[in-house]
Design a protein around this motif. Sequence first.
Motif, PDB file in Angstrom:
ATOM      1  N   UNK A   1       0.829  -1.207   0.000  1.00 31.44           N
ATOM      2  CA  UNK A   1       0.000   0.000   0.000  1.00 31.44           C
ATOM      3  C   UNK A   1       0.866   1.261   0.000  1.00 31.44           C
ATOM      4  N   UNK A   2       1.943   1.249   0.756  1.00 32.22           N
ATOM      5  CA  UNK A   2       2.836   2.411   0.791  1.00 32.22           C
ATOM      6  C   UNK A   2       3.465   2.639  -0.577  1.00 32.22           C
ATOM      7  N   UNK A   3       3.834   1.569  -1.258  1.00 40.05           N
ATOM      8  CA  UNK A   3       4.449   1.728  -2.578  1.00 40.05           C
ATOM      9  C   UNK A   3       3.448   2.282  -3.588  1.00 40.05           C
ATOM     10  N   UNK A   4       2.183   1.884  -3.499  1.00 41.63           N
ATOM     11  CA  UNK A   4       1.171   2.438  -4.398  1.00 41.63           C
ATOM     12  C   UNK A   4       0.934   3.916  -4.106  1.00 41.63           C
ATOM     13  N   UNK A   5       0.932   4.275  -2.840  1.00 40.50           N
ATOM     14  CA  UNK A   5       0.783   5.679  -2.475  1.00 40.50           C
ATOM     15  C   UNK A   5       1.981   6.493  -2.949  1.00 40.50           C
ATOM     16  N   UNK A   6       3.174   5.957  -2.791  1.00 45.46           N
ATOM     17  CA  UNK A   6       4.378   6.663  -3.229  1.00 45.46           C
ATOM     18  C   UNK A   6       4.376   6.851  -4.741  1.00 45.46           C
ATOM     19  N   UNK A   7       3.910   5.853  -5.488  1.00 41.85           N
ATOM     20  CA  UNK A   7       3.865   5.997  -6.939  1.00 41.85           C
ATOM     21  C   UNK A   7       2.842   7.055  -7.347  1.00 41.85           C
ATOM     22  N   UNK A   8       1.713   7.116  -6.659  1.00 41.75           N
ATOM     23  CA  UNK A   8       0.726   8.159  -6.955  1.00 41.75           C
ATOM     24  C   UNK A   8       1.288   9.546  -6.663  1.00 41.75           C
ATOM     25  N   UNK A   9       2.037   9.670  -5.582  1.00 38.27           N
ATOM     26  CA  UNK A   9       2.681  10.954  -5.267  1.00 38.27           C
ATOM     27  C   UNK A   9       3.706  11.318  -6.330  1.00 38.27           C
TER      28      UNK A   9
ATOM     29  N   UNK B   1      -2.885  14.792  -2.620  1.00 34.84           N
ATOM     30  CA  UNK B   1      -3.273  14.448  -3.986  1.00 34.84           C
ATOM     31  C   UNK B   1      -2.901  13.003  -4.305  1.00 34.84           C
ATOM     32  N   UNK B   2      -1.742  12.556  -3.837  1.00 32.22           N
ATOM     33  CA  UNK B   2      -1.347  11.166  -4.040  1.00 32.22           C
ATOM     34  C   UNK B   2      -2.285  10.203  -3.336  1.00 32.22           C
ATOM     35  N   UNK B   3      -2.699  10.544  -2.120  1.00 27.26           N
ATOM     36  CA  UNK B   3      -3.657   9.719  -1.390  1.00 27.26           C
ATOM     37  C   UNK B   3      -4.993   9.676  -2.113  1.00 27.26           C
ATOM     38  N   UNK B   4      -5.425  10.828  -2.619  1.00 23.38           N
ATOM     39  CA  UNK B   4      -6.676  10.883  -3.369  1.00 23.38           C
ATOM     40  C   UNK B   4      -6.595  10.004  -4.617  1.00 23.38           C
ATOM     41  N   UNK B   5      -5.496  10.087  -5.361  1.00 24.07           N
ATOM     42  CA  UNK B   5      -5.338   9.254  -6.561  1.00 24.07           C
ATOM     43  C   UNK B   5      -5.309   7.773  -6.208  1.00 24.07           C
ATOM     44  N   UNK B   6      -4.631   7.436  -5.125  1.00 18.76           N
ATOM     45  CA  UNK B   6      -4.562   6.035  -4.720  1.00 18.76           C
ATOM     46  C   UNK B   6      -5.934   5.495  -4.349  1.00 18.76           C
ATOM     47  N   UNK B   7      -6.683   6.268  -3.577  1.00 21.38           N
ATOM     48  CA  UNK B   7      -7.987   5.803  -3.097  1.00 21.38           C
ATOM     49  C   UNK B   7      -9.051   5.782  -4.187  1.00 21.38           C
TER      50      UNK B   7
END
Length: 106
Positions: A24-32, A72-78
């Motif tokens: 999950x952290x890696x997906x959030x980091x990629x969105x950021x 914004x990264x969290x929003x894109x991930x979710x």
Amino acid sequence: MTLPLLLGYSNPLGTVLELTVLQYISKLAFSCYLIHYAILSAFVYDVRTSQYVNPELTLIRGVSDLGPILLAGLFLSLTIEFPFGAIFDSLLGRKQPPRHNKDRSD
């Protein structure tokens, strides 16, 4: 390293990378990563002129833009990564690769 992990052979690093929290952290980091350039380019124009870039103001603005980048990264991930990732996994029938048990006897 990727092929052995996909085939189910795991080493200590692979075991750590398979943790659900790190996925999950890696997906959030990629969105950021995907959104950071747009946010920085939108807010950085006030610290430069046509001839000079102020490094102190650039650093201050870069650090102050971390909050909007993370949000914004969290929003894109979710809204995109997690829902569509689950849809693709269910459509493609992806399952976790078999894990080889270290305690088994051959």
